[in-house]
Design a protein around this motif. Structure first.
Motif, PDB file in Angstrom:
ATOM      1  N   LYS A   1       0.852  -1.192   0.000  1.00  0.00           N
ATOM      2  CA  LYS A   1       0.000   0.000   0.000  1.00  0.00           C
ATOM      3  C   LYS A   1       0.889   1.243   0.000  1.00  0.00           C
ATOM      4  CE  LYS A   1      -3.874  -2.060   2.474  1.00  0.00           C
ATOM      5  NZ  LYS A   1      -4.776  -1.949   3.620  1.00  0.00           N
ATOM      6  N   ILE A   2       0.415   2.276  -0.660  1.00  0.00           N
ATOM      7  CA  ILE A   2       1.096   3.561  -0.638  1.00  0.00           C
ATOM      8  C   ILE A   2       0.629   4.307   0.603  1.00  0.00           C
ATOM      9  CG2 ILE A   2       1.493   5.736  -1.844  1.00  0.00           C
ATOM     10  CD1 ILE A   2       0.682   4.208  -4.454  1.00  0.00           C
ATOM     11  N   VAL A   3       1.565   4.674   1.445  1.00  0.00           N
ATOM     12  CA  VAL A   3       1.247   5.355   2.703  1.00  0.00           C
ATOM     13  C   VAL A   3       1.334   6.869   2.527  1.00  0.00           C
ATOM     14  CG1 VAL A   3       1.915   5.632   5.127  1.00  0.00           C
ATOM     15  CG2 VAL A   3       2.114   3.392   4.016  1.00  0.00           C
ATOM     16  N   GLN A   4       2.424   7.321   1.919  1.00  0.00           N
ATOM     17  CA  GLN A   4       2.646   8.756   1.735  1.00  0.00           C
ATOM     18  C   GLN A   4       3.220   9.013   0.355  1.00  0.00           C
ATOM     19  OE1 GLN A   4       5.440   9.430   4.962  1.00  0.00           O
ATOM     20  NE2 GLN A   4       3.865  10.426   6.197  1.00  0.00           N
ATOM     21  N   MET A   5       2.935  10.207  -0.147  1.00  0.00           N
ATOM     22  CA  MET A   5       3.489  10.661  -1.419  1.00  0.00           C
ATOM     23  C   MET A   5       4.031  12.069  -1.224  1.00  0.00           C
ATOM     24  SD  MET A   5       1.547  11.302  -5.045  1.00  0.00           S
ATOM     25  CE  MET A   5       1.837   9.719  -5.768  1.00  0.00           C
TER      26      MET A   5
ATOM     27  N   LYS B   1      -8.195   1.092  -4.528  1.00  0.00           N
ATOM     28  CA  LYS B   1      -7.712  -0.294  -4.584  1.00  0.00           C
ATOM     29  C   LYS B   1      -7.227  -0.773  -3.219  1.00  0.00           C
ATOM     30  CE  LYS B   1      -3.720  -2.815  -6.317  1.00  0.00           C
ATOM     31  NZ  LYS B   1      -2.391  -2.599  -6.826  1.00  0.00           N
ATOM     32  N   GLN B   2      -6.475   0.057  -2.535  1.00  0.00           N
ATOM     33  CA  GLN B   2      -5.898  -0.355  -1.253  1.00  0.00           C
ATOM     34  C   GLN B   2      -6.829  -0.083  -0.076  1.00  0.00           C
ATOM     35  OE1 GLN B   2      -2.223   1.913  -1.441  1.00  0.00           O
ATOM     36  NE2 GLN B   2      -2.992   3.456  -0.027  1.00  0.00           N
ATOM     37  N   ASP B   3      -7.941   0.592  -0.319  1.00  0.00           N
ATOM     38  CA  ASP B   3      -8.920   0.901   0.722  1.00  0.00           C
ATOM     39  C   ASP B   3      -8.263   1.576   1.924  1.00  0.00           C
ATOM     40  OD1 ASP B   3     -11.482   1.065   1.790  1.00  0.00           O
ATOM     41  OD2 ASP B   3     -11.299  -0.861   2.834  1.00  0.00           O
ATOM     42  N   ALA B   4      -7.349   2.487   1.618  1.00  0.00           N
ATOM     43  CA  ALA B   4      -6.646   3.249   2.656  1.00  0.00           C
ATOM     44  C   ALA B   4      -6.195   4.579   2.055  1.00  0.00           C
ATOM     45  CB  ALA B   4      -5.441   2.467   3.169  1.00  0.00           C
ATOM     46  N   PRO B   5      -6.244   5.635   2.850  1.00  0.00           N
ATOM     47  CA  PRO B   5      -5.850   6.945   2.330  1.00  0.00           C
ATOM     48  C   PRO B   5      -4.349   7.032   2.071  1.00  0.00           C
ATOM     49  CG  PRO B   5      -6.274   7.086   4.680  1.00  0.00           C
ATOM     50  CD  PRO B   5      -6.653   5.701   4.256  1.00  0.00           C
TER      51      PRO B   5
END
Length: 160
Positions: free
Chosen positions: A90-94, A125-129
């Motif tokens: 999952k992508i946590v931060q950008m 897709k990852q169901d997370a911000p």
């Protein structure tokens, strides 16, 4: 008829030094990625860095082409690479840093519309911000707690 008001809540930092050490490190990775941009037409270089939930950091820079639609923004370069190399992460931060090579850019520069849609796809897709930090070359840094905050009324798979 009913009127609906949609608001976005952003956090604005006066400069990069106000961020946590971890976010500063991610912003520095985006700065490094920006150096690899290929932007001979727009003279506008962008770097992006993604922190994944597996601890990996993936970067991307914009890559232009004389056939303009064939180029790719830094954010999508990084996202698609992360999706290809770490499909379960999952992508946590950008972090995004952007600016012109012909004039100083001090205003925070958010992702373009196409990149917002691509980021939205991964957030759904990852169901997370995904926390998004963006800035110009220097100056203020803006934080959004999610892409949905930057792109309300997102178009996603639920409409298909």
């Amino acid at each position: 008829m009913k009127e609906v008001k949609i608001e976005s809540v952003l956090t604005v930092y006066d400069n990069i030094e106000e961020l946590s050490k971890d976010v500063i490190s991610l912003m520095e990775k985006a700065m490094e990625a920006r150096q690899n941009a290929y932007a001979p037409y727009s003279k506008f270089n962008v770097g992006a860095a993604l922190l994944l939930d597996n601890g990996e950091v993936v970067t991307g820079s914009n890559q232009e082409n004389a056939s303009y639609p064939s180029g790719l923004c830094a954010e999508r370069t990084a996202i698609y690479y992360a999706g290809a190399k770490y499909p379960k992460a999952k992508i946590v931060q950008m972090a995004i840093i952007a600016g012109s090579t012909i004039k100083q850019t001090m205003s925070p520069i958010p992702p373009c519309g196409a990149c917002r849609q691509a980021i939205a796809e991964y957030e759904v897709k990852q169901d997370a911000p995904i926390e998004i930090y963006f800035m110009g070359e220097t100056g203020k840094v803006v934080k959004s707690n999610s892409l949905a905050n930057l792109l309300p009324l997102v178009f996603d798979k639920s409409f298909l």
